[in-house]
Design an enzyme around this catalytic site. Structure first.
Site, PDB file in Angstrom:
ATOM      1  N   GLU A 143      16.073  61.487  31.782  1.00 12.13           N
ATOM      2  CA  GLU A 143      16.145  60.080  32.192  1.00 12.13           C
ATOM      3  C   GLU A 143      17.008  59.270  31.208  1.00 12.13           C
ATOM      4  O   GLU A 143      16.778  58.090  30.972  1.00 12.13           O
ATOM      5  CB  GLU A 143      14.752  59.444  32.312  1.00 12.13           C
ATOM      6  CG  GLU A 143      13.779  60.189  33.199  1.00 12.13           C
ATOM      7  CD  GLU A 143      14.132  60.134  34.671  1.00 12.13           C
ATOM      8  OE1 GLU A 143      15.288  59.873  34.984  1.00 12.13           O
ATOM      9  OE2 GLU A 143      13.231  60.357  35.497  1.00 12.13           O
ATOM     10  N   GLY A 144      18.019  59.923  30.653  1.00 11.37           N
ATOM     11  CA  GLY A 144      18.883  59.303  29.652  1.00 11.37           C
ATOM     12  C   GLY A 144      18.392  59.647  28.261  1.00 11.37           C
ATOM     13  O   GLY A 144      17.247  59.354  27.906  1.00 11.37           O
TER      14      GLY A 144
END
Length: 384
Positions: free
Chosen positions: A364-365
């Site tokens: 998610e980054g």
């Protein structure tokens, strides 16, 4: 020990009690076996779907629970305390539903959301590619318009959670050059030309399947375009705000599980005639671990409450993801240390918790990306 929670409504308090019951009865007893064997627990997701836990933040008129993020994220945390792979799966499924909930037409929502939110269908979110993980705007998968108004999608997606197991893929592909040339599609798993590669061999979350997704001219009807053509990038970024909060909650639950395991062991283990928990070196470590878990929980809940009020949360979601996942890495590492040699063995779950915590700093980054998001928000605020 159970976390003392201040839920916003009696209904939400009852929901947490239900989740704890399911976690204790159906998740925790089988988690280690599935993780050791690397088997995907599809039946567990069906169970959670029947309990209404796969569509908590979806609209009630389409079969969702209509719950605020403040409640949903605490449910995720409780699930993660029992079984991290399943909690991540619930978060990913919710992320996969988000674009249709937020950007779909009412016709699309009526057609597909009930099965998605009711748990009959399990979703996957397909944004990353091998060469554009953090640089999502440079993705290469193409969706070419056909004479009938539909599309044919060609390319390869990477790091797809539930790849090969999902029933639908919320997929982003290029329909034109540039950042404004990305579009969002809802692709059924049985579409011709779509195939998942062999699952990745990971150091943790081994019961959660991660695989590349190959698309060879996959036909996608026009009605499966979510949002307007070219609107895919802002849809993806908006969804990631919600997804980062999901991972923050999962990481907090994992850290809580590690803290609980370490404290329980230290009160049972004796050295020099007394429990090792009574020694200052360990008791101070446990205090720091408890402070990290409580701080993480407060951080993600603050962001959730902002989201529930319709306020911007990009910076707050990045902060929550950064604080909670870095905290989980520290807490799980300290839990291994607290158990000494036993912490390094598979006789106790803390070594698995530490391996599982690592990926929370990546997906998610990455947390380096979160720092960029936060620093840019600070710079933008200073410029005003």
């Amino acid at each position: 020990m159970p976390v003392e929670r201040m839920m916003p409504t009696p209904e939400a308090a009852d929901l947490i009690d239900l989740v704890r019951e399911i976690a204790a009865r159906d998740l925790a007893p089988v988690a280690a076996g599935h993780e050791a064997a690397g088997t995907f627990p599809r039946d567990t997701f069906r169970l959670l779907g029947k309990a209404g836990l796969l569509g908590l933040v979806g609209p009630e008129r389409h079969g969702g629970g209509g719950q605020p993020y403040e409640v949903y994220l605490q449910v995720l945390e409780e699930i993660a305390t029992a079984w991290m792979s399943v909690a991540v799966g619930v978060s990913v499924h919710t992320l996969s539903c988000y674009p249709l909930v937020a950007y779909g037409t009412e016709t699309q929502r009526r057609q597909w959301l009930p099965a998605m939110l009711g748990g009959d269908l399990l979703g996957a979110y397909s944004l990353s590619e091998a060469q554009s993980g953090s640089d999502a705007a440079s993705l290469r998968t193409r969706a070419e318009r056909q004479a009938d108004g539909g599309y044919r999608v060609t390319g390869t997606k990477a790091w797809v959670t539930h790849g090969g197991q999902a029933d639908f893929y919320t997929l982003f592909a290029r329909t034109a050059p540039g950042q404004r040339g990305i579009s969002c599609f809802l692709v059924p798993a049985g579409a011709p030309g779509l195939a998942a590669a062999r699952p990745e061999e990971k150091m943790g979350l081994t019961a959660s399947t991660t695989a590349q997704l190959h698309l060879d001219g996959v036909p996608v009807p026009a009605e499966r375009l979510v949002g307007a053509e070219g609107e895919g990038f802002p849809i993806a970024m908006s969804a990631l705000d919600a997804g980062r909060l999901g991972i923050a909650a999962c990481a907090t639950g994992l850290a809580q599980a590690a803290l609980d395991a370490a404290v329980a062991y230290a009160h049972e283990r004796e050295q020099f005639g007394r429990p090792v928990a009574s020694f200052q070196g360990l008791s101070f470590m446990f205090a720091d671990m408890a402070a990290a878990v409580a701080s993480a929980r407060a951080t993600y809940l603050d962001a959730a409450r902002r989201m529930d009020r319709g306020l911007p949360v990009t910076r707050e979601a990045a902060i929550a993801k950064l604080v909670c996942t870095d905290g989980a890495m520290r807490v799980t590492t300290d839990a291994v240390q607290a158990l000494g040699g036993y912490g390094y063995t598979k006789d106790f779950p803390v070594e698995r918790y530490m391996r599982e915590a690592k990926v929370t700093q990546i997906f998610e980054g990455t947390n380096q990306i979160q720092r960029i998001v936060i620093s840019r928000a600070l710079a933008a605020g200073a410029a005003r």
